[in-house]
Enzyme design. Sequence first.
Site, PDB file in Angstrom:
ATOM      1  N   PRO A 173      -1.950  -2.498   1.550  1.00 45.16           N
ATOM      2  CG  PRO A 173      -2.215  -4.803   1.554  1.00 45.16           C
ATOM      3  CD  PRO A 173      -2.984  -3.535   1.444  1.00 45.16           C
ATOM      4  CG  HIS A 174       2.662   0.171   0.582  1.00 46.36           C
ATOM      5  ND1 HIS A 174       3.792   0.909   0.732  1.00 46.36           N
ATOM      6  CD2 HIS A 174       1.740   0.727   1.418  1.00 46.36           C
ATOM      7  CE1 HIS A 174       3.576   1.882   1.596  1.00 46.36           C
ATOM      8  NE2 HIS A 174       2.337   1.797   2.036  1.00 46.36           N
ATOM      9  N   GLY A 175       5.054  -2.606   0.249  1.00 47.47           N
ATOM     10  CA  GLY A 175       6.405  -2.727   0.791  1.00 47.47           C
ATOM     11  C   GLY A 175       7.423  -2.625  -0.315  1.00 47.47           C
ATOM     12  CD  GLU A 182       4.113   4.602   3.446  1.00 50.11           C
ATOM     13  OE1 GLU A 182       5.095   3.966   3.861  1.00 50.11           O
ATOM     14  OE2 GLU A 182       2.943   4.266   3.686  1.00 50.11           O
TER      15      GLU A 182
END
Lengths: 148, 539
Positions: free
Chosen positions: A66-68, B500
Amino acid sequence: MNLKKPLTVETICLDLKGATKEAILAEMVELLVASGHIRDRDAVLKAVLEREKRMSTGMQNGIAIPHGKTDSVDCLVAALGIKRAGVDFGALDGQPSNIFVMTVSPDSRTGPHIQFLAEISRPLNDASVRAKLLAATSPDEVLHLLIG
Amino acid sequence: MLATEIQFVFQLGILIVFTRVGGYWLRRWLRLPGVLGELIVGMLIGPYALGQFHWPLIGKLFPFGPGGAPVSPELYAFSTFASIVLLFLSGLETDLSTFLRYSVAGTAVGIGGVVVSFFLGTGCAVWFGLADHWLAPHALFLGAIATATSVGISARILSERRKMDSPEGVTILAAAVFDDVLGIIVLAIVVGMSRAETEGGVSWSHILLIAAKAFGFWIGATAAGLLLARRFSRLLKYFKSTQAIAALALGCGLLLAGLSEMAGLAMIIGAYIMGLSLSRTDLVQVIQKEIEGLQNILVPVFFATMGMLVNFAAIRPMLQIGLVYSALAIASKVLGCGLPALFCGFNRHGAVRIGVGMLPRGEVALIVAGIGLTSGAIGQDIFGIAILMTLITTLLGPMLLAGSFENPAPGLRHPDDLAKAHNRTIELSFPSSDMAEFLLGRIVRAFRQEEFYVYRLSPDALTYQIRKDEIFFTLESEGGDIRLTTTVQYETLARLVIAEEMLSLRSMLHLAQDNGHLDTMEHDLVAGLFGGNGEEGEP
């Protein structure tokens, strides 16, 4: 890049309590708070949840990344959590996830973000490293396994 | 006869228009590198050809300059400025540390090519009686002109043939960096030595002292530049505006260029060192982007001006020697680069591909020749030979490289070594080239946000090199396809970055579909366009 700086014994938890994806993410954000570089915990959680909404970061073999990005952090922060029993994270292989590597970095500044995720999770490709991580008894052992 | 400034403006306008059109048609019709078109346009409209034609009202467009110089001092100064900008940008695109670590084969091939080319170029002058001895200015300049490869032309062919990620392609790109750096050092030494010669200091010890001084200046200035680069970039960032940063960097490049000339070296060496120093900072993209427009105007003018200096009458008696020199320039790269490649695991096919990939000479060869001509170290005959060699190698290089890949035989002695190279290519196909180009732009932006150095190899193709420290990617797009190549070690990073960006693209498309506001926006934009009943301009 230097992986040692963001990941420290304070931001590693070997026994996450949460039983759902949301609970695990909230618990991981709490770990990040220990880094001392977070100004707004809710904003960080929101950034991570937003990213999860687009597509789960649950990969294969129990790994989730998980990342942001949000300007509520001063610099790249990272945490590692283990939930031996595993949690349904909507992973690619449909299996429960049990090793979580979370990264959050500033939105309006350039710097490694995906590179950190890729480098820290590279050793996790190795089944024996994953097994050792799940059997680790101290954060130091985890750091040694991933960073050396 | 026009006033000097009006004539200069006319000349510049004509050069810009004709080089652009000539380069475009040559690329479009004959699929030849644009630089050839620019050189040929220069030759055709120069003072030794159409430039002498008397036009009504304006007279001769490109008359001889004062003292019989082929071009006016104004135009020559302008082209010198262009060469400084060109070498400043060339230095800026070099990441020394990455390439020093990147490829053993690249090092061997680069050094081999430079040493053999210099030796054969110098030897040609001695063997054909153009110079009395190996250290005479004529000989040194012919050696220096033969050394520098212009890899942009080969990169385009490699990209078109999808061979950028082949062991040969990777080696050519890495070798070109060593070639550039060594070529500049050779130039520094040659200019110093030839000046000592022309000033009458012919003793060997004196010449060697000058060579050592030139080498010392190069090493000293480069080391100082690299050490002070971060501090200098912090100082530049104080000005916030990207235009100011780029202008200040280029301004300092010009100052260092002037200083290096005063120190007895060529101006381009100072400019290259300034670019090289800044290449290790995060200002590279900012400066490149801001100077790109200037470069697009200046560089064709530089190539055309070099073409204008060609005196056909002076070359005619030297044509035979010129052809031999060109043949030696070809042989020197094929042997000088090919032989080391044979010792680095490549077979005959691979070695030939690497050798011909290093063939094209370009801007550095022309700049060195121009410096030799204006300093009086070489005459118009030798200059003509240099241009002929540049034309022949630039013309033959791409053709031979493309031809060498026609035979699909592997280039490595043990094709299993390919597995050892661990190269991975991620290929994506999109329904349209627009979509692929959009995503390509996003991927480039994502890598830049991760603080990677990204630069486009050639303006003619969507091919990028992306690097940071020891990490190296090649990104290409053609039609609706995107390819990203790297080693197996960095495949995860490559996949994550692309994934992404794909997600962002998808989110954007969803957002556009779900957002009714966009429909009204489109409607509002065109509504009422043709609804007026009155005069033009009335709604």
